[in-house]
Design an enzyme around this catalytic site. Structure first.
Site, PDB file in Angstrom:
ATOM      1  CG  ASN A 132       3.581  -5.664   2.589  1.00  0.00           C
ATOM      2  OD1 ASN A 132       3.604  -6.716   3.208  1.00  0.00           O
ATOM      3  ND2 ASN A 132       4.053  -5.549   1.355  1.00  0.00           N
ATOM      4  CB  ILE A 133      -2.603  -4.160   4.047  1.00  0.00           C
ATOM      5  CG1 ILE A 133      -2.278  -4.801   5.402  1.00  0.00           C
ATOM      6  CG2 ILE A 133      -4.011  -4.561   3.579  1.00  0.00           C
ATOM      7  CD1 ILE A 133      -3.125  -4.286   6.560  1.00  0.00           C
ATOM      8  CD  GLU A 134       1.423  -5.161  -2.344  1.00  0.00           C
ATOM      9  OE1 GLU A 134       0.971  -5.884  -3.250  1.00  0.00           O
ATOM     10  OE2 GLU A 134       2.641  -4.934  -2.193  1.00  0.00           O
TER      11      GLU A 134
ATOM     12  CD  GLU B 238       8.153  -0.209   7.235  1.00  0.00           C
ATOM     13  OE1 GLU B 238       7.161  -0.662   6.614  1.00  0.00           O
ATOM     14  OE2 GLU B 238       9.267  -0.065   6.712  1.00  0.00           O
TER      15      GLU B 238
ATOM     16  CB  CYS C 287       8.876   3.835   1.612  1.00  0.00           C
ATOM     17  SG  CYS C 287       7.406   4.270   2.564  1.00  0.00           S
TER      18      CYS C 287
ATOM     19  CB  CYS D  15       7.630   3.964   6.446  1.00  0.00           C
ATOM     20  SG  CYS D  15       6.107   3.128   5.957  1.00  0.00           S
TER      21      CYS D  15
END
Ligand code: THU
Length: 139
Positions: free
Chosen positions: A44-46, A57, A88, A91
């Site tokens: 994940n890349i926030e 994903e 989620c 995804c």
């Protein structure tokens, strides 16, 4: 050569270590295998602008598509804690988009690599809207 689940779990755990999750502090790793046996991983890349963050994903799927593959056969997702880090809603739809005719196996693990849940995209997204629902598609 088929990619086994142990290898996918290991790659997803490695991907989790690369997660950029300073806001949620919920690092996630994913690793998927495409129908030609290739493996793609993602984290994940926030973003400080919160809605712009994206999921592990999505990162893995982006790598797969960039490499020219279109069908996921198995995806492993690794998250922190003992509460299974299920994909989620967005995804689930993304995984459905790149489901092959055999569907997609989904394995969720904790950070130690212990399997918490084994499921499928059909189970997580029943009666899905997918490419077949659209008259014209670019696939
Ligand atoms: N997240 C994922 O990367 N994958 C999932 O399956 C669920 C949630 C991320 C999004 C966000 O960066 C953080 O986890 C907390 O929601």
């Amino acid at each position: 050569m088929a990619v086994n689940t142990t290898t996918l779990i290991q790659r997803a755990r490695e991907a989790l270590l690369k997660a950029y999750a300073p806001y949620s502090k919920h690092p996630v790793g994913a690793a998927l295998v495409a129908d030609d046996g290739s493996l793609y991983a993602g984290c994940n890349i926030e973003n400080a602008a919160y809605p712009l963050g994206h999921c592990a994903e999505a990162t893995a799927i982006g790598s797969m598509v960039l490499a020219g593959n279109r069908h996921i056969t198995h995806i492993v997702i690794v998250g922190p804690g003992e509460h299974a880090c299920t994909p989620c809603g967005g995804c689930r739809q993304k995984i459905r988009e790149f489901s092959g005719p055999e569907g997609v196996a989904i394995t969720i693990c904790n950070n130690d690599g212990d399997v918490l849940l084994e499921t499928t995209i059909a189970e997580l997204l029943p009666h899905a809207f997918g490419p077949d629902n659209v008259q014209e598609t670019n696939r």
